[in-house]
Design a protein around this motif. Structure first.
Motif, PDB file in Angstrom:
ATOM      1  N   ALA A 170      12.445 -28.225  38.405  1.00 26.35           N
ATOM      2  CA  ALA A 170      11.907 -28.273  37.222  1.00 26.35           C
ATOM      3  C   ALA A 170      13.194 -28.742  36.257  1.00 26.35           C
ATOM      4  O   ALA A 170      14.406 -28.836  35.302  1.00 26.35           O
ATOM      5  N   CYS A 171      12.903 -30.117  36.172  1.00 25.89           N
ATOM      6  CA  CYS A 171      13.954 -31.789  35.873  1.00 25.89           C
ATOM      7  C   CYS A 171      13.834 -31.743  33.941  1.00 25.89           C
ATOM      8  O   CYS A 171      12.757 -30.834  33.710  1.00 25.89           O
ATOM      9  N   ILE A 172      15.215 -32.211  33.669  1.00 26.54           N
ATOM     10  CA  ILE A 172      14.648 -32.307  32.315  1.00 26.54           C
ATOM     11  C   ILE A 172      14.935 -33.470  32.367  1.00 26.54           C
ATOM     12  O   ILE A 172      15.322 -34.643  32.951  1.00 26.54           O
ATOM     13  N   GLU A 173      14.582 -33.771  30.802  1.00 22.39           N
ATOM     14  CA  GLU A 173      14.538 -35.895  30.471  1.00 22.39           C
ATOM     15  C   GLU A 173      16.254 -35.434  30.171  1.00 22.39           C
ATOM     16  O   GLU A 173      17.286 -34.998  30.259  1.00 22.39           O
ATOM     17  N   PHE A 174      17.086 -37.510  30.244  1.00 27.12           N
ATOM     18  CA  PHE A 174      18.079 -37.607  30.305  1.00 27.12           C
ATOM     19  C   PHE A 174      19.273 -36.881  29.451  1.00 27.12           C
ATOM     20  O   PHE A 174      19.745 -36.866  29.383  1.00 27.12           O
ATOM     21  N   ASP A 175      18.219 -37.121  27.994  1.00 32.25           N
ATOM     22  CA  ASP A 175      19.121 -36.851  26.910  1.00 32.25           C
ATOM     23  C   ASP A 175      19.183 -35.179  27.048  1.00 32.25           C
ATOM     24  O   ASP A 175      19.857 -34.531  25.913  1.00 32.25           O
ATOM     25  N   GLY A 176      18.822 -34.450  28.140  1.00 29.44           N
ATOM     26  CA  GLY A 176      19.082 -32.547  27.794  1.00 29.44           C
ATOM     27  C   GLY A 176      17.683 -31.962  27.446  1.00 29.44           C
ATOM     28  O   GLY A 176      17.914 -30.869  27.621  1.00 29.44           O
ATOM     29  N   SER A 177      16.562 -32.302  26.603  1.00 25.85           N
ATOM     30  CA  SER A 177      15.712 -31.973  26.377  1.00 25.85           C
ATOM     31  C   SER A 177      14.441 -31.301  27.424  1.00 25.85           C
ATOM     32  O   SER A 177      14.622 -32.209  28.270  1.00 25.85           O
ATOM     33  N   LYS A 178      14.615 -30.467  27.183  1.00 29.17           N
ATOM     34  CA  LYS A 178      13.113 -30.067  28.533  1.00 29.17           C
ATOM     35  C   LYS A 178      11.779 -31.145  28.683  1.00 29.17           C
ATOM     36  O   LYS A 178      11.088 -31.475  27.753  1.00 29.17           O
ATOM     37  N   TYR A 179      11.846 -31.362  29.633  1.00 26.15           N
ATOM     38  CA  TYR A 179      10.467 -32.394  30.259  1.00 26.15           C
ATOM     39  C   TYR A 179       9.645 -31.915  30.780  1.00 26.15           C
ATOM     40  O   TYR A 179       8.400 -32.294  30.447  1.00 26.15           O
ATOM     41  N   GLY A 180       9.629 -31.144  31.242  1.00 23.76           N
ATOM     42  CA  GLY A 180       8.902 -29.676  32.098  1.00 23.76           C
ATOM     43  C   GLY A 180       8.489 -29.721  33.505  1.00 23.76           C
ATOM     44  O   GLY A 180       9.506 -30.599  34.257  1.00 23.76           O
ATOM     45  N   ASN A 181       7.885 -29.574  34.086  1.00 19.10           N
ATOM     46  CA  ASN A 181       7.556 -29.525  35.635  1.00 19.10           C
ATOM     47  C   ASN A 181       7.013 -30.633  36.560  1.00 19.10           C
ATOM     48  O   ASN A 181       6.518 -30.963  36.511  1.00 19.10           O
ATOM     49  N   MET A 182       8.242 -30.782  37.462  1.00 16.24           N
ATOM     50  CA  MET A 182       7.744 -31.803  38.123  1.00 16.24           C
ATOM     51  C   MET A 182       6.429 -31.904  38.844  1.00 16.24           C
ATOM     52  O   MET A 182       6.458 -32.614  38.900  1.00 16.24           O
ATOM     53  N   CYS A 183       6.588 -30.551  39.206  1.00 15.42           N
ATOM     54  CA  CYS A 183       5.218 -30.328  39.941  1.00 15.42           C
ATOM     55  C   CYS A 183       3.689 -30.795  39.289  1.00 15.42           C
ATOM     56  O   CYS A 183       3.094 -31.773  39.701  1.00 15.42           O
ATOM     57  N   TYR A 184       4.490 -30.524  37.871  1.00 11.30           N
ATOM     58  CA  TYR A 184       2.442 -30.816  37.239  1.00 11.30           C
ATOM     59  C   TYR A 184       2.872 -31.838  36.664  1.00 11.30           C
ATOM     60  O   TYR A 184       2.076 -32.774  36.901  1.00 11.30           O
ATOM     61  N   THR A 185       4.186 -32.525  36.384  1.00 11.47           N
ATOM     62  CA  THR A 185       4.107 -34.131  35.810  1.00 11.47           C
ATOM     63  C   THR A 185       3.746 -34.741  36.871  1.00 11.47           C
ATOM     64  O   THR A 185       3.212 -36.101  37.430  1.00 11.47           O
ATOM     65  N   TYR A 186       4.748 -34.960  38.243  1.00  9.67           N
ATOM     66  CA  TYR A 186       4.650 -35.874  39.397  1.00  9.67           C
ATOM     67  C   TYR A 186       3.543 -35.317  40.770  1.00  9.67           C
ATOM     68  O   TYR A 186       3.594 -36.505  41.229  1.00  9.67           O
ATOM     69  N   GLY A 187       3.054 -34.498  39.816  1.00  9.30           N
ATOM     70  CA  GLY A 187       2.350 -33.960  41.514  1.00  9.30           C
ATOM     71  C   GLY A 187       3.056 -32.931  42.693  1.00  9.30           C
ATOM     72  O   GLY A 187       4.301 -33.309  42.585  1.00  9.30           O
ATOM     73  N   ALA A 188       2.567 -32.361  43.174  1.00  9.15           N
ATOM     74  CA  ALA A 188       3.127 -31.375  44.739  1.00  9.15           C
ATOM     75  C   ALA A 188       3.804 -31.817  45.618  1.00  9.15           C
ATOM     76  O   ALA A 188       4.431 -31.701  46.057  1.00  9.15           O
ATOM     77  N   SER A 189       3.442 -33.496  45.913  1.00  2.00           N
ATOM     78  CA  SER A 189       3.356 -34.267  46.889  1.00  2.00           C
ATOM     79  C   SER A 189       5.361 -34.576  46.836  1.00  2.00           C
ATOM     80  O   SER A 189       4.979 -35.387  45.021  1.00  2.00           O
ATOM     81  N   VAL A 190       6.327 -34.642  47.710  1.00  2.73           N
ATOM     82  CA  VAL A 190       7.011 -35.383  47.227  1.00  2.73           C
ATOM     83  C   VAL A 190       6.981 -37.077  48.103  1.00  2.73           C
ATOM     84  O   VAL A 190       6.457 -37.663  48.402  1.00  2.73           O
ATOM     85  N   PRO A 191       7.321 -37.378  47.014  1.00  2.87           N
ATOM     86  CA  PRO A 191       7.386 -38.823  47.511  1.00  2.87           C
ATOM     87  C   PRO A 191       8.072 -39.355  48.097  1.00  2.87           C
ATOM     88  O   PRO A 191       8.690 -39.026  48.926  1.00  2.87           O
ATOM     89  N   ALA A 192       7.166 -40.298  49.116  1.00  2.03           N
ATOM     90  CA  ALA A 192       7.488 -40.670  50.561  1.00  2.03           C
ATOM     91  C   ALA A 192       9.239 -41.097  50.741  1.00  2.03           C
ATOM     92  O   ALA A 192       9.816 -41.621  51.779  1.00  2.03           O
ATOM     93  N   GLY A 193       9.253 -41.839  49.523  1.00  2.00           N
ATOM     94  CA  GLY A 193      10.916 -42.865  49.465  1.00  2.00           C
ATOM     95  C   GLY A 193      11.915 -41.410  49.891  1.00  2.00           C
ATOM     96  O   GLY A 193      12.914 -42.066  50.229  1.00  2.00           O
ATOM     97  N   TRP A 194      11.307 -40.249  49.059  1.00  7.28           N
ATOM     98  CA  TRP A 194      12.777 -39.384  49.574  1.00  7.28           C
ATOM     99  C   TRP A 194      13.032 -38.886  50.277  1.00  7.28           C
ATOM    100  O   TRP A 194      13.895 -38.468  51.235  1.00  7.28           O
TER     101      TRP A 194
END
Length: 218
Positions: free
Chosen positions: A142-166
């Protein structure tokens, strides 16, 4: 004459549109240049993996050292190695991560769950280690935009797979939870090329810079 003029104008329009088209190779070159500029502008000292090993798998934060991991192309700085233990071979655990994300090409902060003025829900990823190789997927985000407004669910936005770089830092950091005031959770800084990033990074061929903390879920 009029017909010939129209044909010429159409040809010019086609050539113009072709010149505006970026190939995958063009985008990769743009990415390489953006990473090089970011490294220079940030006064980052890049060290080799051999030097990283010689130094005992640490990066000198005072010198702003980042090691370039040859296999992935990820640049990593270990700010804090963390407390507790590393993930063991055969172990599966839920890790809580807080992060700030910076798009290196667009110079924007698309996402963060590490607000300094408000407690935010960390991303939780379920990580498995097998033969020294890590795999992971998000169980909560559940991440947020940097300005503080709600961005939405990270899983939905970027996919369920964790970036390999992480996952690249997990071979070198400890992921325990603090047991005393002297204990610090692991923190790293990463430059992640598109090939090791989330779905949007891969789609747009754009690199991202991250500051990420890791600790086991309570």
């Amino acid at each position: 004459m009029k017909k010939l003029l129209l044909i010429c104008l159409a040809a010019i329009a086609v050539l113009s549109s072709c010149n505006d088209y970026e190939t995958y190779g063009d985008k990769k070159e743009k990415e390489r240049n953006a990473i090089s500029k970011f490294i220079s502008d940030s006064s980052i000292v890049v060290i080799s993996e051999d030097q990283f090993v010689t130094q005992g798998y640490v990066t000198n934060v005072d010198r702003n050292e980042f090691v370039k991991l040859n296999k992935s192309g990820v640049y990593m700085q270990i700010v804090r190695v963390g407390c507790g233990e590393k993930l063991k071979d055969g172990e599966t655990a839920n890790l809580c991560c807080r992060f700030e994300e910076f798009n290196i090409i667009k110079e924007t902060y698309p996402c963060s769950n590490n607000s300094t003025y408000k407690a935010e829900i960390p991303d939780v990823m379920r990580v498995s280690c097998s033969g020294g190789t890590f795999s992971a997927s998000y169980t909560n985000s559940a991440c947020i935009e940097f300005d503080g407004s709600k961005y939405g669910n990270m899983c939905y936005t970027y996919g369920a797979s964790v970036p390999a770089g992480w996952l690249a830092p997990l071979s070198y950091i400890k992921v325990g939870r603090p047991q005393s005031i002297d204990d610090d959770i692991a923190k790293v800084r990463l430059i992640v090329p598109h090939s090791q990033g989330h779905t949007i990074a891969a789609q747009d061929v754009e690199p991202y810079y991250y500051e990420v903390t890791y600790q086991k879920e309570a």
